[in-house]
Design an enzyme around this catalytic site. Structure first.
Site, PDB file in Angstrom:
ATOM      1  N   LEU A 188       0.836  -1.198   0.000  1.00 30.14           N
ATOM      2  CA  LEU A 188       0.000   0.000   0.000  1.00 30.14           C
ATOM      3  C   LEU A 188       0.869   1.246   0.000  1.00 30.14           C
ATOM      4  O   LEU A 188       1.662   1.471   0.912  1.00 30.14           O
ATOM      5  CB  LEU A 188      -0.901  -0.006   1.237  1.00 30.14           C
ATOM      6  CG  LEU A 188      -1.859   1.170   1.391  1.00 30.14           C
ATOM      7  CD1 LEU A 188      -2.908   1.154   0.292  1.00 30.14           C
ATOM      8  CD2 LEU A 188      -2.536   1.120   2.746  1.00 30.14           C
ATOM      9  N   HIS A 233       4.477   1.448  13.754  1.00 29.01           N
ATOM     10  CA  HIS A 233       5.257   2.623  13.368  1.00 29.01           C
ATOM     11  C   HIS A 233       4.345   3.848  13.350  1.00 29.01           C
ATOM     12  O   HIS A 233       3.179   3.770  12.958  1.00 29.01           O
ATOM     13  CB  HIS A 233       5.857   2.390  11.979  1.00 29.01           C
ATOM     14  CG  HIS A 233       6.874   3.390  11.572  1.00 29.01           C
ATOM     15  ND1 HIS A 233       6.538   4.661  11.166  1.00 29.01           N
ATOM     16  CD2 HIS A 233       8.229   3.320  11.496  1.00 29.01           C
ATOM     17  CE1 HIS A 233       7.635   5.333  10.854  1.00 29.01           C
ATOM     18  NE2 HIS A 233       8.679   4.536  11.049  1.00 29.01           N
TER      19      HIS A 233
END
Length: 370
Positions: free
Chosen positions: A125, A229
């Site tokens: 993505l 993250h």
């Protein structure tokens, strides 16, 4: 208009340009022409059902129809781990007790696992930074779920997504430094690059043979387990709103979460439905009465998804002629539609269009391994 469609061989140059923008952190989108040509050819063979299950995969591109520019990409692997192992760490709980001392302790351990073999995986993505916002990230990510709902028979029971794990301020992975580095003897980025090239045999040869007790890891590494993250946190929230959850599996490299779901429990399976298209020259309905819908077509050869402001009327979905043309549908055609966000109302959308936060996108890539 922004539309997501299946990738085709002519998109290879656009994919290479996106790969350059994505940088080295995205191992499933490298600026490698041979690899990207092969992947686009695999999409066509998957559509035609002329490739084995272990080889099947789809690649979607986001296109600005006005300029015909490809501005995003997302992927879907049909069944991971059937050709090359799909490794994760499974988080198990141990309970130790002593009657003599009148005490007991719970502890966690990490065991190398193949449990997700055969699951469908969301992957690859990336959205051009110039096009982030206005729901484009959600469209790019969720278009894959609309595809799964429309062609449910092509997929198994489970679906998963590896999310990028936590890195410190120096760009290092505390989880890798505390665990993987001791077994593999190479740096994180070198190991990551080998995975991107499909060279996974070193994992089986060198990975821990026995469970790793979490308590033995330093706190910096323990804090990484299941942590996302910072740039991937919006993508995780988006998938969780669709029914994905962290359930015992983490990435073996940086300890990031591996989100999972049963396909039949996803929101798209519950909330999306088919409508008949009704077209008009322009929208005559009040903007405040409209909501944002993901609208997808039912043709696998020309599958397309767009995020459109409209409203539903029983079994009818009104579209402008421009919207219908972008989706390649005619009046009376069947389409699938679902609200872009589960709790979005017409009034909240009006506010969102002017004050939606900048992280209303999948910023970067939620996966770091194929």
């Amino acid at each position: 208009m922004i539309v997501v469609r299946l990738g085709r061989p002519a998109d290879v140059d656009a994919l290479l340009a996106l790969a350059e923008k994505a940088g080295p952190g995205m191992t499933t989108l490298k600026p490698d022409r041979i690899a990207q040509v092969a992947r686009l050819e695999r999409v066509q063979r998957t559509i035609e059902h002329t490739v084995a299950l272990c080889e099947q995969g789809y690649l979607f591109v986001m296109e600005d129809t006005a300029s015909q520019r490809v501005v995003g990409v997302s992927g879907l692997e049909v069944a991971v781990g059937m050709k090359q192992p799909f490794y994760t760490y499974r988080i198990d709980t141990n309970v130790h007790g002593s009657l003599a001392l009148g005490t007991w302790r719970m502890s966690e351990k990490l065991s190398v696992s193949h449990d997700l073999t055969g699951a469908t995986e969301l992957c690859t993505l990336f959205l051009d930074p110039d096009f982030r916002g206005n729901g484009n990230g959600a469209l790019l990510s969720k278009s894959r779920l609309m595809f799964v709902a429309e062609f449910r028979e092509r997929f198994g029971e489970h679906i998963c997504a590896e999310m990028r794990g936590h890195f410190d301020e120096n760009g290092a992975s505390p989880f890798w430094d505390a665990l993987g580095a001791h077994f593999y003897g190479i740096g994180f980025h070198e190991a990551d690059a080998l995975i991107a090239l499909g060279k996974k045999t070193f994992l089986a040869e060198l990975m821990p043979r026995y469970p790793v007790y979490v308590d033995f890891l330093p706190k910096t590494a323990r804090d990484c387990i299941g942590r996302t993250h910072v740039d991937t946190t919006p993508a995780r929230r988006l998938l969780e709103s669709e029914g994905f959850r962290l359930d015992k599996h983490i990435d073996i490299f940086e300890g990031g979460p591996v989100l999972q779901a049963r396909i039949d429990t996803l929101r798209v399976m519950r909330d999306s439905r088919r409508y008949n298209v009704e077209t008009s020259r322009s929208s005559t309905r009040r903007a405040t009465a409209q909501q944002r819908f993901l609208v997808s077509t039912g043709s696998i050869e020309d599958f397309r998804v767009a995020c459109l402001s409209t409203e539903t009327e029983d079994d009818v979905l009104p579209l402008t002629r421009e919207q219908a043309a972008a989706l390649h549908v005619a009046p009376g055609a069947l389409v699938r539609a679902m609200k872009l966000y589960p709790n979005e109302t017409a009034s909240s959308m009006t506010t969102a269009l002017t004050s939606w936060p900048s992280d209303d996108v999948d910023r970067g890539c939620p996966v770091t391994h194929p």
